[in-house]
Write a protein that holds these residues in place. Structure first.
Motif, PDB file in Angstrom:
ATOM      1  N   MET A 153      48.452  25.876-104.747  1.00 58.56           N
ATOM      2  CA  MET A 153      48.294  24.903-106.051  1.00 58.56           C
ATOM      3  C   MET A 153      49.506  25.584-106.999  1.00 58.56           C
ATOM      4  O   MET A 153      49.708  26.482-107.246  1.00 58.56           O
ATOM      5  N   SER A 154      50.101  24.595-107.506  1.00 55.81           N
ATOM      6  CA  SER A 154      51.084  24.878-108.664  1.00 55.81           C
ATOM      7  C   SER A 154      51.106  23.988-109.820  1.00 55.81           C
ATOM      8  O   SER A 154      50.521  22.833-109.751  1.00 55.81           O
ATOM      9  N   GLY A 155      51.766  24.378-110.855  1.00 53.65           N
ATOM     10  CA  GLY A 155      51.876  23.526-111.950  1.00 53.65           C
ATOM     11  C   GLY A 155      50.498  23.564-112.788  1.00 53.65           C
ATOM     12  O   GLY A 155      49.503  24.355-112.739  1.00 53.65           O
ATOM     13  N   ILE A 156      50.601  22.643-113.859  1.00 55.34           N
ATOM     14  CA  ILE A 156      49.133  22.415-114.504  1.00 55.34           C
ATOM     15  C   ILE A 156      48.069  21.553-114.050  1.00 55.34           C
ATOM     16  O   ILE A 156      48.434  20.533-113.709  1.00 55.34           O
ATOM     17  N   VAL A 157      47.007  22.092-114.206  1.00 57.70           N
ATOM     18  CA  VAL A 157      45.740  21.345-113.562  1.00 57.70           C
ATOM     19  C   VAL A 157      45.302  20.221-114.094  1.00 57.70           C
ATOM     20  O   VAL A 157      45.296  20.160-115.388  1.00 57.70           O
ATOM     21  N   ASN A 158      45.241  19.037-113.538  1.00 55.39           N
ATOM     22  CA  ASN A 158      44.670  17.775-114.200  1.00 55.39           C
ATOM     23  C   ASN A 158      43.225  17.795-114.036  1.00 55.39           C
ATOM     24  O   ASN A 158      42.519  17.679-113.042  1.00 55.39           O
ATOM     25  N   THR A 159      42.746  18.176-115.360  1.00 56.13           N
ATOM     26  CA  THR A 159      41.257  18.517-115.295  1.00 56.13           C
ATOM     27  C   THR A 159      40.577  17.088-115.895  1.00 56.13           C
ATOM     28  O   THR A 159      41.064  16.224-116.471  1.00 56.13           O
ATOM     29  N   PRO A 160      39.140  17.046-115.551  1.00 55.67           N
ATOM     30  CA  PRO A 160      38.487  15.933-116.025  1.00 55.67           C
ATOM     31  C   PRO A 160      38.341  15.881-117.505  1.00 55.67           C
ATOM     32  O   PRO A 160      38.616  17.052-118.148  1.00 55.67           O
ATOM     33  N   GLU A 161      37.852  14.746-118.122  1.00 50.59           N
ATOM     34  CA  GLU A 161      37.275  14.830-119.476  1.00 50.59           C
ATOM     35  C   GLU A 161      36.257  15.896-119.861  1.00 50.59           C
ATOM     36  O   GLU A 161      35.287  16.159-119.056  1.00 50.59           O
ATOM     37  N   PRO A 162      36.506  16.840-120.969  1.00 50.42           N
ATOM     38  CA  PRO A 162      35.696  17.839-121.211  1.00 50.42           C
ATOM     39  C   PRO A 162      33.959  17.303-121.438  1.00 50.42           C
ATOM     40  O   PRO A 162      33.878  15.966-121.608  1.00 50.42           O
ATOM     41  N   PRO A 163      33.087  18.007-121.244  1.00 46.31           N
ATOM     42  CA  PRO A 163      33.295  19.405-121.191  1.00 46.31           C
ATOM     43  C   PRO A 163      33.202  19.830-119.642  1.00 46.31           C
ATOM     44  O   PRO A 163      32.799  19.138-118.774  1.00 46.31           O
ATOM     45  N   TYR A 164      34.051  21.052-119.540  1.00 47.68           N
ATOM     46  CA  TYR A 164      33.951  21.788-118.198  1.00 47.68           C
ATOM     47  C   TYR A 164      34.314  23.189-118.399  1.00 47.68           C
ATOM     48  O   TYR A 164      34.297  23.512-119.781  1.00 47.68           O
ATOM     49  N   TYR A 165      34.246  23.912-117.397  1.00 45.35           N
ATOM     50  CA  TYR A 165      34.302  25.591-117.985  1.00 45.35           C
ATOM     51  C   TYR A 165      35.876  26.057-117.231  1.00 45.35           C
ATOM     52  O   TYR A 165      36.340  25.680-116.197  1.00 45.35           O
ATOM     53  N   ALA A 166      36.146  27.153-118.017  1.00 45.93           N
ATOM     54  CA  ALA A 166      37.381  27.942-117.695  1.00 45.93           C
ATOM     55  C   ALA A 166      36.820  29.571-117.558  1.00 45.93           C
ATOM     56  O   ALA A 166      36.280  29.940-118.328  1.00 45.93           O
ATOM     57  N   GLN A 182      35.362  25.169-102.770  1.00 45.70           N
ATOM     58  CA  GLN A 182      34.122  25.261-103.488  1.00 45.70           C
ATOM     59  C   GLN A 182      33.464  24.061-104.286  1.00 45.70           C
ATOM     60  O   GLN A 182      34.354  23.426-105.195  1.00 45.70           O
ATOM     61  N   PRO A 183      32.133  23.780-104.021  1.00 49.29           N
ATOM     62  CA  PRO A 183      31.825  22.650-104.912  1.00 49.29           C
ATOM     63  C   PRO A 183      31.971  23.284-106.527  1.00 49.29           C
ATOM     64  O   PRO A 183      31.715  24.354-106.856  1.00 49.29           O
ATOM     65  N   GLY A 184      32.365  22.116-107.175  1.00 48.96           N
ATOM     66  CA  GLY A 184      32.568  22.321-108.609  1.00 48.96           C
ATOM     67  C   GLY A 184      33.795  22.939-109.022  1.00 48.96           C
ATOM     68  O   GLY A 184      34.125  23.035-110.309  1.00 48.96           O
ATOM     69  N   PHE A 185      34.895  23.138-107.976  1.00 51.38           N
ATOM     70  CA  PHE A 185      35.925  23.836-108.494  1.00 51.38           C
ATOM     71  C   PHE A 185      36.906  22.642-108.836  1.00 51.38           C
ATOM     72  O   PHE A 185      36.991  21.660-108.150  1.00 51.38           O
ATOM     73  N   LEU A 186      37.753  22.640-110.226  1.00 47.78           N
ATOM     74  CA  LEU A 186      38.617  21.735-110.514  1.00 47.78           C
ATOM     75  C   LEU A 186      40.033  21.855-110.546  1.00 47.78           C
ATOM     76  O   LEU A 186      41.101  21.401-110.362  1.00 47.78           O
ATOM     77  N   GLY A 187      40.510  23.374-110.443  1.00 47.22           N
ATOM     78  CA  GLY A 187      41.795  23.839-110.098  1.00 47.22           C
ATOM     79  C   GLY A 187      42.052  25.208-110.488  1.00 47.22           C
ATOM     80  O   GLY A 187      41.100  25.711-111.239  1.00 47.22           O
ATOM     81  N   TRP A 231      36.041  24.929-113.801  1.00 47.48           N
ATOM     82  CA  TRP A 231      34.863  24.528-112.839  1.00 47.48           C
ATOM     83  C   TRP A 231      34.081  23.604-113.699  1.00 47.48           C
ATOM     84  O   TRP A 231      34.115  23.461-114.915  1.00 47.48           O
ATOM     85  N   GLU A 232      33.145  22.864-112.892  1.00 45.32           N
ATOM     86  CA  GLU A 232      32.557  21.824-113.522  1.00 45.32           C
ATOM     87  C   GLU A 232      31.333  22.433-114.235  1.00 45.32           C
ATOM     88  O   GLU A 232      30.953  21.739-115.248  1.00 45.32           O
ATOM     89  N   SER A 233      30.803  23.586-113.730  1.00 43.08           N
ATOM     90  CA  SER A 233      29.621  24.016-114.116  1.00 43.08           C
ATOM     91  C   SER A 233      29.301  25.684-114.004  1.00 43.08           C
ATOM     92  O   SER A 233      30.229  26.127-113.334  1.00 43.08           O
ATOM     93  N   LEU A 234      28.674  26.143-115.062  1.00 43.71           N
ATOM     94  CA  LEU A 234      28.128  27.499-114.965  1.00 43.71           C
ATOM     95  C   LEU A 234      27.799  28.077-113.743  1.00 43.71           C
ATOM     96  O   LEU A 234      28.094  29.056-113.139  1.00 43.71           O
ATOM     97  N   GLU A 235      26.800  26.960-113.025  1.00 42.58           N
ATOM     98  CA  GLU A 235      26.140  27.402-111.585  1.00 42.58           C
ATOM     99  C   GLU A 235      27.393  27.180-110.692  1.00 42.58           C
ATOM    100  O   GLU A 235      27.351  28.286-109.767  1.00 42.58           O
ATOM    101  N   ALA A 236      28.220  26.598-110.568  1.00 42.41           N
ATOM    102  CA  ALA A 236      29.441  26.369-109.807  1.00 42.41           C
ATOM    103  C   ALA A 236      30.179  27.975-109.960  1.00 42.41           C
ATOM    104  O   ALA A 236      30.555  28.485-108.878  1.00 42.41           O
TER     105      ALA A 236
END
Length: 109
Positions: free
Chosen positions: A1-14, A42-47, A62-67
């Motif tokens: 992957m390269s560039g800036i990740v297109n993340t969903p609307e917050p909240p999410y985790y870094a 992995q489930p919940g991975f965003l980039g 990541w989508e969640s602390l659990e992920a």
């Protein structure tokens, strides 16, 4: 992957991983590529975004602390963590943050 990740609307985790490397590759690049590919399914991975010049900074989203916890416990990732301590890092720090707001700009032609 390269560039800036297109993340969903917050909240999410870094997960912010900063490090200083030892000299030489010692298999690091190959394992880093494997970890990025493995994390991406992995489930919940965003980039992921990464940069290195002196201090390395890798931010995975990541989508969640659990992920995040499940990724931390992945068998191959555990091996990479052990190799990091024994072979690749002089020092590292991991920070986990909740993203509550984000914004940006993208030039269009």
């Amino acid at each position: 992957m390269s560039g800036i990740v297109n993340t969903p609307e917050p909240p999410y985790y870094a997960v912010i991983f900063t490090s200083e490397r030892t000299d030489g590759d010692n298999g690091y690049a190959e394992m880093a590529d494997e970890m990025e590919k493995l994390a991406s399914v992995q489930p919940g991975f965003l980039g992921v975004e990464s940069a290195r010049e002196g201090v390395g900074i890798t931010v995975s989203y990541w989508e969640s602390l659990e992920a995040i916890q499940k990724w931390k416990q992945n068998e191959r990732h555990l091996l990479a963590q052990r190799k990091g301590i024994s072979d690749w890092y002089l020092t590292y720090k991991t920070r986990i943050c909740k993203v509550e707001r984000d914004y940006g700009f993208e030039k269009t032609e």
